[in-house]
Enzyme design. Structure first.
Site, mmCIF file in Angstrom:
data_model
loop_
_atom_site.group_PDB
_atom_site.id
_atom_site.type_symbol
_atom_site.label_atom_id
_atom_site.label_comp_id
_atom_site.label_asym_id
_atom_site.label_seq_id
_atom_site.Cartn_x
_atom_site.Cartn_y
_atom_site.Cartn_z
ATOM 1 N N TYR A 20 0.827 -1.207 0.000
ATOM 2 C CA TYR A 20 0.000 0.000 0.000
ATOM 3 C C TYR A 20 0.859 1.254 0.000
ATOM 4 O O TYR A 20 0.677 2.140 0.836
ATOM 5 C CB TYR A 20 -0.950 0.013 1.205
ATOM 6 N N TYR A 148 -12.737 -6.941 5.524
ATOM 7 C CA TYR A 148 -11.496 -7.096 4.757
ATOM 8 C C TYR A 148 -11.246 -8.588 4.542
ATOM 9 O O TYR A 148 -11.228 -9.364 5.500
ATOM 10 C CB TYR A 148 -10.289 -6.465 5.470
ATOM 11 N N ASP A 249 -14.000 -16.152 7.718
ATOM 12 C CA ASP A 249 -12.611 -15.803 7.412
ATOM 13 C C ASP A 249 -11.878 -15.586 8.737
ATOM 14 O O ASP A 249 -11.994 -14.535 9.351
ATOM 15 C CB ASP A 249 -12.587 -14.545 6.536
ATOM 16 N N LYS A 278 -2.250 -16.455 8.022
ATOM 17 C CA LYS A 278 -1.447 -15.629 8.922
ATOM 18 C C LYS A 278 -0.681 -16.413 10.003
ATOM 19 O O LYS A 278 0.405 -16.889 9.729
ATOM 20 C CB LYS A 278 -2.319 -14.514 9.501
HETATM 21 C C1 LIG Z 1 -4.667 -10.693 5.958
HETATM 22 C C2 LIG Z 1 -6.052 -11.132 5.707
HETATM 23 C C3 LIG Z 1 -6.413 -11.708 4.480
HETATM 24 C C4 LIG Z 1 -5.442 -11.851 3.334
HETATM 25 O O1 LIG Z 1 -4.379 -12.672 3.616
HETATM 26 P P1 LIG Z 1 -3.004 -12.564 2.739
HETATM 27 O O2 LIG Z 1 -2.158 -13.668 3.271
HETATM 28 O O3 LIG Z 1 -2.465 -11.199 3.009
HETATM 29 O O4 LIG Z 1 -3.395 -12.752 1.325
HETATM 30 C C5 LIG Z 1 -7.724 -12.122 4.328
HETATM 31 N N1 LIG Z 1 -8.628 -11.995 5.312
HETATM 32 C C6 LIG Z 1 -8.315 -11.455 6.507
HETATM 33 C C7 LIG Z 1 -9.359 -11.360 7.577
HETATM 34 C C8 LIG Z 1 -7.028 -10.989 6.738
HETATM 35 O O5 LIG Z 1 -6.720 -10.415 7.916
#
Ligand SMILES: *Cc1c(COP(=O)(O)O)cnc(C)c1O
Length: 429
Positions: A20, A148, A249, A278
């Site tokens: 970014y 997000y 997610d 993550k």
């Molecule tokens: C970081 C994140 C993503 C994307 O993961 P990347 O490994 O950066 O592609 C998707 N959803 C959530 C909730 C996130 O925090």
């Protein structure tokens, strides 16, 4: 005289793009030469306490002996083999572990290389599921404002339309449905009206909707908001009622960050599909997974094509799977829940003084996440440097100064981190 550090900074400027960021008027970047425990060592020999866990990932801190050993041992066997037609112990054991730890019913695991890809996989699973059931019209997604879910085009399309800059990409992003962001905070009293917007959209559009995708309890990069667990239970109930799949997610929240192993556990619900990433590898490597129910995987497998249409080149990379297994083992043996509770208390205490500052709109803490929301966006040309000057690594975005430290951080370092936030936020006033 230019130092090695200055030299790296200049060469970085000449050829690299950062997340970014502009390549023209970009804020300072800090060369890191090593990292150990909760500290990053900068090229000028300064050490900073890491408040970010490298964006939610480094839950055990850096340079952990057990994780290092897992990688070294795997490296001696093999770094990688393709996953088409081949398999290996690290992938099998990781899948078994994830099935065991995640909410009941998620029995099939699709491993991929990053969080955004795991979200793409989840969206495609939902569409293929309904197609296999003879409902090919169910292709739209329902998401929440302030959500997000990642940066690839499919994932972007379910991010908040405003903060996700949908107008810029409007010809290529699929238009989806967006319900209002949950308004009632985690610890506040639940009111039915909070779910009304979601209910209204489902009533009107469920025929076309494949899945509701949401970040359970913690809306992360879209605003760092913690919402009520009843919202999640209601969302589950509505999805069942209207025949819409639920995708959780858990890429940011998974592996203990919110105070439960998975944020869905706050509401005691099981989604139909779940994404993790993550902290999956303890911050060592890029790896993610999408879990699905037997019903979902069997339906797709019995459908027209009979196969799920995805297969990353580096799928189930053995190095990444091995370090993920070691990270999960360490997590379960480390008494993570006590550690996260201790951090939660320390953040409540340490960030409380920020409430008195005139420019602070809100201070909120959940699990090992602390957020100070201020009244205007911070200047990234100034603020990170102010934190580094105080010996800590905190990287705000917009109006949010937030931390999610490694679980191994002790009270003294947590105190230093919170004090630095207080001082820097105070100066911004
Ligand atoms: C970081 C994140 C993503 C994307 O993961 P990347 O490994 O950066 O592609 C998707 N959803 C959530 C909730 C996130 O925090």
């Amino acid at each position: 005289m230019t130092t090695a550090s200055d030299d790296l900074i200049q060469r970085d400027r000449a050829s690299l793009w950062h997340p970014y960021s502009s390549t023209v008027n970009s804020p300072m970047v800090y060369p890191v030469i090593s990292a150990s425990g909760v500290r990053l060592k900068l090229a000028d020999e300064r050490e900073v306490i890491d408040g970010m866990a490298s964006w939610w990932c480094a839950i055990h801190g850096y340079n952990n002996p057990q994780l290092n050993t897992a990688l070294e041992e795997q490296l001696n066997d093999m770094a990688h083999v393709m996953f088409g037609g081949l398999t290996h112990r690290p992938a099998v054991e990781l899948a078994e572990q994830l099935v065991e730890l995640t909410p009941a019913g998620l029995n099939k695991v699709f491993i991929s290389d990053s969080g955004s890809v795991s979200v793409e996989v989840a969206l495609k699973m939902a569409i293929q599921y309904w197609a296999a059931k003879g409902r090919p019209e169910k292709q739209r997604m329902l998401s929440l404002r302030q959500a997000y879910h990642g940066d690839t085009l499919g994932a972007m399309a379910v991010c908040d339309p405003v903060t996700g800059m949908h107008t810029l990409f409007n010809q290529v992003l699929t238009p989806h449905f967006f319900a209002d962001a949950p308004g009632i905070a985690f610890a506040d009293e639940w009111r039915e009206e909070d779910i009304q917007s979601l209910q209204d959209i489902l009533t009107e559009h469920h025929q076309d909707t494949a899945a509701l995708i949401l970040e359970p309890i913690v809306q992360g990069a879209g605003g760092m908001r913690f919402y009520h667990s009843e919202y999640l239970r209601e969302a589950r109930r509505l999805c069942d009622k209207y025949e819409v799949l639920l995708i959780a997610d858990e890429i940011a929240t998974g592996f203990g960050r919110s105070g439960k192993l998975f944020a869905c556990d706050h509401a005691g619900i099981s989604p139909d599909i779940m994404c993790v990433g993550k902290a999956l590898t303890g911050g060592y490597m890029s790896l993610a997974a999408t879990l699905a129910t037997d019903e979902l995987s069997e339906t797709i497998s019995a459908g027209g094509e009979g196969v799920f249409m995805h297969g990353p080149t580096f799928m189930a990379n053995p190095l990444a799977c091995s370090v993920a297994l070691a990270s999960i083992k360490l997590l379960l043996e480390s008494g993570w829940q006590t550690k996260v509770e201790t951090i939660e208390k320390a953040l409540h205490k340490g960030l409380a003084p920020c409430r008195e500052l005139a420019n602070v709109v809100d201070v909120r803490v959940l699990g090992a996440i602390g957020v100070v929301e201020i009244d205007k966006a911070v200047d990234m040309h100034i603020v990170p440097a102010e934190f580094v000057r105080r010996g800590v690594w905190v990287r705000p975005f917009g109006k949010l100064v937030y931390i999610m430290p490694p679980y191994i951080m002790d009270k003294t370092d947590l105190g230093t981190l919170c004090q630095a936030i207080f001082e820097v936020v105070k100066e911004l006033d």
